[in-house]
Scaffold this motif. Sequence first.
Motif, PDB file in Angstrom:
ATOM      1  N   SER A  51       0.796  -1.229   0.000  1.00 47.07           N
ATOM      2  CA  SER A  51       0.000   0.000   0.000  1.00 47.07           C
ATOM      3  C   SER A  51       0.826   1.276   0.000  1.00 47.07           C
ATOM      4  N   SER A  52       2.140   1.177   0.232  1.00 49.04           N
ATOM      5  CA  SER A  52       2.964   2.382   0.259  1.00 49.04           C
ATOM      6  C   SER A  52       4.436   2.006   0.170  1.00 49.04           C
ATOM      7  N   GLU A  66       4.836  -0.573  -2.632  1.00 53.61           N
ATOM      8  CA  GLU A  66       4.102   0.045  -3.739  1.00 53.61           C
ATOM      9  C   GLU A  66       4.997   0.211  -4.957  1.00 53.61           C
ATOM     10  N   ARG A 123      -6.080   2.113   0.082  1.00 51.66           N
ATOM     11  CA  ARG A 123      -4.820   2.388  -0.604  1.00 51.66           C
ATOM     12  C   ARG A 123      -4.521   1.316  -1.647  1.00 51.66           C
ATOM     13  N   SER A 164       9.911   7.227   2.280  1.00 52.00           N
ATOM     14  CA  SER A 164       8.646   6.492   2.390  1.00 52.00           C
ATOM     15  C   SER A 164       7.927   6.982   3.642  1.00 52.00           C
ATOM     16  N   GLU A 165       6.830   6.305   3.989  1.00 51.69           N
ATOM     17  CA  GLU A 165       6.093   6.641   5.204  1.00 51.69           C
ATOM     18  C   GLU A 165       6.684   5.981   6.444  1.00 51.69           C
TER      19      GLU A 165
END
Length: 266
Positions: free
Chosen positions: A14-15, A19, A41, A189-190
Amino acid sequence: MTDPRGHALVTGASSGIGEAIAREYARRGVPLVLTARRTDRLEALAAGLRVRVPVHVLPADLADPDAPARLVDAIAALGVPVRILVNNAGYGVPGRYLRSDWNTHAAFLQVMVGAVCELTWRLLPSIRDSGAGRILNVASFAALVPSADGQTLYAPVKAFMVKFSESLALENADAGVHATALCPGFTWSEFHDVTGTRAMMSKLPRWLWLEAADVARAGIDGVERGEVVVVPGAVYRALRVATRLMPERFLLRRMAKNSARIRSTE
């Protein structure tokens, strides 16, 4: 052209790096099965990728010990073979070991070790049968250097993924399977937002940071070539060589000095 030999399952898609790996496989024509906790997401990502390849979305929380078996059963129900497994799902628990309760650590180990091992075990027959199977385990540069203060479990589980990949590569070479540990350094990234360490990490020089798309390409190119350990970025490859030449005691002192500057250790 869509790869007819099987799908790629990407966890934590999702990220971030997950991703980016999904996008890169789609660009190369590999159909996808995407999983993560955040359904919205995943669906948004899948909608964009379906112009290139078939994409299935199967949300799952890999902290649940029953999730790997349910996920594999759901893939079987779709009738799609998996020839590529990307074990990417992961996160960090900030702070020293006693800062968090045991349930927090147990969930972390389930995602980072238990789910990785079980998904690999359950999908390995399909991966071997494909004749061109690939296992890409997203580890970390932290696996290749002495562990830092506040990395009590993170660096060890990433080191496990390196050794796990080495054994898988040897055991399954007879079936044409390549297994690779991808060991990126600091990547945009997150990740650091989730761990609450963004402010500290932002103090690092920009030349230490990698782009997720570059990391994804390096990992996929590496597993296709049959490289067992891939370190993206010239800076990190140089650092790996340098750390091999330095005395362990010196490296541990450097880690002790730097940990407080860039990590939440209390």
